[in-house]
Design a protein around this motif. Structure first.
Motif, short mmCIF file in Angstrom:
data_model
loop_
_atom_site.label_atom_id
_atom_site.label_comp_id
_atom_site.label_asym_id
_atom_site.label_seq_id
_atom_site.Cartn_x
_atom_site.Cartn_y
_atom_site.Cartn_z
N GLY A 103 0.82 -1.21 0.00
CA GLY A 103 0.00 0.00 0.00
C GLY A 103 0.85 1.25 0.00
N LEU A 104 1.91 1.26 0.83
CA LEU A 104 2.81 2.42 0.86
C LEU A 104 3.50 2.60 -0.50
CD1 LEU A 104 4.27 4.66 2.45
CD2 LEU A 104 5.94 2.92 3.18
N ALA A 105 3.94 1.50 -1.11
CA ALA A 105 4.62 1.61 -2.40
C ALA A 105 3.68 2.14 -3.48
CB ALA A 105 5.17 0.24 -2.80
N VAL A 106 2.43 1.68 -3.49
CA VAL A 106 1.48 2.15 -4.49
C VAL A 106 1.14 3.61 -4.24
CG1 VAL A 106 -0.87 1.86 -5.36
CG2 VAL A 106 0.56 -0.15 -4.90
N HIS A 107 1.00 3.98 -2.97
CA HIS A 107 0.64 5.37 -2.64
C HIS A 107 1.74 6.34 -3.05
CE1 HIS A 107 -1.07 8.74 -0.47
NE2 HIS A 107 0.08 8.89 0.19
N ARG A 108 3.00 5.97 -2.82
CA ARG A 108 4.10 6.88 -3.13
C ARG A 108 4.73 6.59 -4.49
NH1 ARG A 108 6.10 9.86 1.15
NH2 ARG A 108 7.23 10.88 -0.53
N GLY A 109 4.31 5.55 -5.18
CA GLY A 109 4.93 5.22 -6.46
C GLY A 109 6.32 4.67 -6.33
N TRP A 110 6.60 3.96 -5.24
CA TRP A 110 7.92 3.38 -4.98
C TRP A 110 7.91 1.92 -5.46
CZ3 TRP A 110 8.30 5.43 0.73
CH2 TRP A 110 8.57 6.81 0.69
N GLY A 111 8.19 1.73 -6.72
CA GLY A 111 8.21 0.37 -7.23
C GLY A 111 9.29 -0.48 -6.58
N TRP A 112 10.42 0.12 -6.25
CA TRP A 112 11.50 -0.62 -5.61
C TRP A 112 11.07 -1.19 -4.26
CZ3 TRP A 112 12.92 1.02 -0.79
CH2 TRP A 112 12.55 2.33 -0.43
N LEU A 113 10.23 -0.46 -3.55
CA LEU A 113 9.77 -0.95 -2.25
C LEU A 113 8.85 -2.15 -2.41
CD1 LEU A 113 9.64 -0.59 0.80
CD2 LEU A 113 7.73 0.99 0.48
N ALA A 114 7.95 -2.11 -3.39
CA ALA A 114 7.07 -3.25 -3.63
C ALA A 114 7.87 -4.48 -4.07
CB ALA A 114 6.03 -2.89 -4.69
N PHE A 115 8.88 -4.27 -4.92
CA PHE A 115 9.70 -5.38 -5.38
C PHE A 115 10.49 -5.98 -4.22
CE2 PHE A 115 13.44 -7.27 -7.39
CZ PHE A 115 12.85 -8.01 -8.39
N ALA A 116 11.10 -5.12 -3.39
CA ALA A 116 11.87 -5.63 -2.25
C ALA A 116 10.97 -6.34 -1.25
CB ALA A 116 12.61 -4.46 -1.59
N ALA A 117 9.77 -5.80 -1.01
CA ALA A 117 8.86 -6.43 -0.07
C ALA A 117 8.41 -7.81 -0.55
CB ALA A 117 7.64 -5.53 0.15
N SER A 118 8.13 -7.93 -1.84
CA SER A 118 7.68 -9.23 -2.36
C SER A 118 8.78 -10.27 -2.24
CB SER A 118 7.24 -9.07 -3.81
OG SER A 118 8.31 -8.62 -4.61
N PHE A 119 10.01 -9.91 -2.55
CA PHE A 119 11.05 -10.91 -2.49
C PHE A 119 11.51 -11.18 -1.06
CE2 PHE A 119 11.38 -11.14 -6.96
CZ PHE A 119 11.97 -12.36 -7.19
N ALA A 120 11.41 -10.21 -0.19
CA ALA A 120 11.70 -10.49 1.21
C ALA A 120 10.65 -11.46 1.78
CB ALA A 120 11.72 -9.19 2.00
#
Length: 839
Positions: free
Chosen positions: A267-284
């Motif tokens: 949700g935070l990544a989508v809200h701020r447009g931080w694709g790197w955060l969504a990618f890192a969260a999924s792989f973590a």
């Protein structure tokens, strides 16, 4: 539990230190990027100011006398030309702002303006650490007081980050707040680790709750301070379960926490447009799942891990594009990793209903994503390939369980979706073909006992029909890749279906039918690439007939190495005709069309012809069935002569007709090779006892006739040698009878001379009457050789009157020949008669 926690303490400390260093380095990189943007904006502002100054009017100087007057000068009026840009600026158009080159990061800007802030933040964390350490060394504070001070220090840093955002002197520089917030979050994580793992002041579950609260605070701060604080929240949130012991409250609550935390990061990544955060969260999250798979082994908690993996991979596939990631492979990576993890989990779940449910749900999600966005099509195809591997592994297990039902669901899911969307793109067409036939063929291969043969045949025939219907709209397309794929899938399914209705020993029948049908299909569609497809069932037929093929190859080797009785080495004729005869006959029938087999025709044609000849050889060995020395003595030469004459006659007929010149040449060379190898060297009837009767004369004379009457003159040398062999055979048979073994007598030796003289005279006469120069030369050479033989060999064996008569007859003959030949040479040259090729 205490022992496991004691082992985890140094690991967790190292991880926290590594995370802190990585976060600091990440902060430095982010700030360097921000500095670049700031310098770019500053350079743009300076450039605009300079252009503004150059467009201002220049004051006109006045004389000194005019300046002494008291009357004030009127205000200068700008000239019209000054309202526009200078000529130099008009000639050089300005580039858009977005094309200004970003300044390079210099050593001065990095060391002087960026590093001090972040080094200061790290220094604050280290200051708190050394303060606590000093208090420990001096014995001033106990564990509780030290932990409290460290916690207050972290809270103070976070409060300070909020303060600098509001102070007029610091609010224009966001890096100060980011550094302080990052240092505060790192301090709080370290404090909780110290309180729970080192001093045991806080229970594991309480420490876990506190770490979660710190993580939530870090995520909230990241909305205010940007990516550096989000990095700290990411690292701390995923390391939090290690602080409390990952199995302290059970695997279920841990997975619930990880799921909620990943969802919050998404949700935070989508809200701020931080694709790197969504990618890192999924792989973590997937890394945690893999860790749990390795730790849990075959325990019952694997089902919970499978459900977590399924939800995480599907959610990541939807969250990554919403967060701004456009790279296809980055968006596919979590999906593929989740599918692989579910394949790994399936054996631990005994390939049960839960394992198949998790995988099929995630595969359906991949199909849905591919339906909406073509970028996910490779992921959907990969899920189908992994499903086929998973199906094969499940069917090899002791109990199939729900795997057959899962294969049926997979066929409907992938095959149905592919059939529905096949016209959209070639990838969907491939999905339709693999989905329609793949699960069915895998099930048939690994678990044939699930259905009777006719049941498999009906299902595979239905799948072949479903694949064939996809070819209807493609038959007029110039590009034939799709048509080739459909043809291959239909042919494979149809061949396997037909094989279920014939006995196992007749497997060559469906392969031969597939070979012929592929050739007919290529002729109807006229797509060049289709003509190469018949080679596939031909190769499959040869592989299926490997025992018989190796038997024939062994027979040829044994025969050419000196074995006289080859019939017992032959494979059974019925097996040869059933396994090799049908596909070879079909291949030879297709070879009549020069387009068939495409680029593989150069290999297929000689292969089919060679195998066909070997089959004919096996047939030719059947009537006489020479399996004993007695049979060889009676029929060996007869059988060998008949096979050789068949080769020569077939080659002669093809050469005279001008059809299949390569095959005709091969047959002629095969026949001549048999004469040299067998009749001349290995089983020569002069040295190996065998009944021959008048056959040697007929055999060599007929072979000479084939060669004399061939259209090309290159065969005349072989024809001449075979004529001499026929003459020798006649003399040998006349002197020895039907068995040609034995020594050479004087009467036989004279007979050879007379035969050679007669052949030489025949060549000379034919050469003179037909104006054949080559025959005249051959006659003269043979005459000379015969003369030397008589003088050097024959005369030495004679005495008295016989020697006198021999030389008298030879002299008269040579004189007559010389006189006749000189009369021929004295005649005027005339046009030669038509050469019909006969001697």
């Amino acid at each position: 539990m205490s022992r496991r926690r004691a082992k985890l303490v140094p690991m967790i400390g190292s991880l926290l230190l590594l995370v802190a260093c990585a976060a600091a380095f990440g902060f430095l990189l982010l700030q360097a990027r921000i500095a670049q943007l700031e310098r770019s904006v500053q350079a743009m502002a300076e450039e605009l100011a300079r252009l503004h100054d150059r467009t201002q009017p220049t004051p006109i100087p006045r004389p000194a006398a005019a300046t002494a007057r008291a009357v004030p000068a009127p205000p200068p009026v700008p000239e019209p030309a000054l309202r526009s840009e200078p000529e130099s600026l008009q000639d050089a158009p300005l580039e858009p702002r977005t094309r200004f080159a970003l300044p390079r990061l210099s050593f001065e800007s990095l060391v002087g303006g960026r590093l001090p802030i972040w080094i200061g933040g790290v220094a604050l964390v280290l200051a708190g650490f050394f303060l606590v350490r000093y208090s420990i060394e001096q014995g001033l504070l106990g564990p509780a007081a030290r932990t409290t001070i460290a916690a207050l220090f972290g809270v103070a840093l976070v409060a300070a980050s909020e303060a600098v955002r509001r102070l007029p002197a610091t609010r224009d520089d966001p890096r100060l707040g980011q550094a302080l917030a990052g240092a505060g979050i790192a301090s709080l994580y370290g404090t909780l680790y110290m309180a729970a793992a080192l001093y045991h002041l806080v229970a594991p579950l309480s420490a876990f709750v506190l770490v979660v609260l710190v993580t939530l605070a870090a995520m909230a701060l990241s909305l205010r301070h940007g990516p550096p604080t989000a990095v700290m929240a990411l690292a701390g949130g995923f390391l939090a379960p290690l602080v409390a012991g990952f199995d302290a409250a059970g695997i279920g609550p841990l997975l619930v926490y990880l799921g909620l935390f990943v969802a919050a990061l998404f949700g935070l990544a989508v809200h701020r447009g931080w694709g790197w955060l969504a990618f890192a969260a999924s792989f973590a999250g997937l890394a945690w799942a893999q860790f749990l798979i390795a730790v849990l082994g075959g325990s019952g908690n694997l089902s919970s891990v499978g459900g977590f993996t399924m939800l995480l991979a599907g959610g990541a596939s939807a969250a990554l594009p919403a967060a701004g990631i456009r790279s296809r492979w980055l968006r596919l990576a979590p999906l593929l990793a989740g599918l692989l993890q579910l394949v790994v989990i399936a054996p631990g779940l005994e390939f049960g209903a839960l394992a198949w449910s998790f995988y099929l749900v995630l595969a359906a999600a991949a199909l849905a994503l591919a339906w909406r966005d073509a970028a996910y099509l490779p992921g959907a195809l990969a899920s189908l390939v992994l499903l086929l591997a998973l199906e094969g592994l499940a069917l090899l297990a002791p109990a199939a369980g729900p795997t057959p039902l899962a294969a049926l669901v997979a066929t409907l899911l992938f095959g149905g979706t592919g059939q529905w969307l096949a016209r959209r793109s070639r990838d969907w067409l491939l999905m339709a073909l693999l989905g329609t036939g793949g699960p069915l063929l895998v099930a048939h291969l690994f678990a044939p006992a699930l259905l009777p043969g006719w049941g498999w045949g009906l299902l595979e025939a239905a799948a072949a029909a479903a694949c064939a219907r996809l070819a209807a709209p493609l038959r007029t397309e110039a590009e034939g890749r799709a048509l080739i794929a459909i043809t291959l899938a239909t042919a494979l399914l149809g061949t396997v279906a037909l094989a279920q209705f014939v006995p196992d020993q007749w497997v060559a029948l469906p392969l031969a039918a597939a070979l012929l049908l592929l050739g007919v299909w290529a002729r109807q569609n006229r797509v060049p690439a289709l003509f190469a497809l018949p080679v596939l069932p031909l190769v499959a037929a040869l592989v299926a007939a490997a025992p018989q093929l190796f038997g024939l190859i062994g027979l040829v080797f044994e025969t050419t190495s000196g074995t006289r009785i080859a019939y017992p080495l032959l494979p059974p004729l019925a097996d040869l005709l059933r396994t090799l005869g049908l596909p070879i006959l079909a291949a030879i029938a297709l070879l009549a069309d020069p387009r068939q087999f495409g680029a593989a025709r150069r290999l297929t044609a000689p292969l089919a012809a060679g195998l066909g000849l070997m089959l004919l050889y096996a047939l030719a060995k059947q009537p006489l069935a020479i399996a004993t020395p007695e049979r060889f003595l009676a029929w060996g030469f007869v059988e060998r002569a008949l096979i050789t004459q068949a080769c020569l006659a077939a080659g002669w007929a093809l050469a005279r007709a001008g059809r299949l010149p390569s095959l005709g040449l091969a047959l002629l060379l095969l026949g001549l090779g048999r004469i040299v190898l067998f009749d001349g060297l290995m089983v020569n009837p002069v040295f190996v006892a065998q009944w021959s009767g008048p056959l040697p004369l007929v055999h060599f004379a007929l072979a000479a006739f084939w060669c004399w009457t061939l259209p090309h003159p290159r065969w005349r040398i072989a024809a001449a040698l075979l004529t001499l062999a026929a003459a020798f055979a006649a003399v040998r048979q006349w002197t020895h009878g039907p068995i040609l073994t034995g020594p050479i007598g004087s009467f036989e030796n004279g007979g050879y001379s007379a035969a050679l003289l007669g052949v030489a005279l025949a060549w000379l006469v034919r050469g003179i009457t037909a104006a054949r120069h080559d025959l005249r030369i051959a006659g003269l050479v043979l005459l000379t050789c015969t003369t030397f033989k008589v003088f050097l060999i024959d005369a030495a064996a004679l005495d008295g009157l016989l020697r006198i008569l021999s030389f008298l007859g030879l002299g008269v003959a040579l004189i007559a020949i010389g006189w006749a030949y000189s009369r021929f040479l004295a005649r005027p040259a005339v046009a030669p008669l038509a050469d019909h090729g006969s001697p």
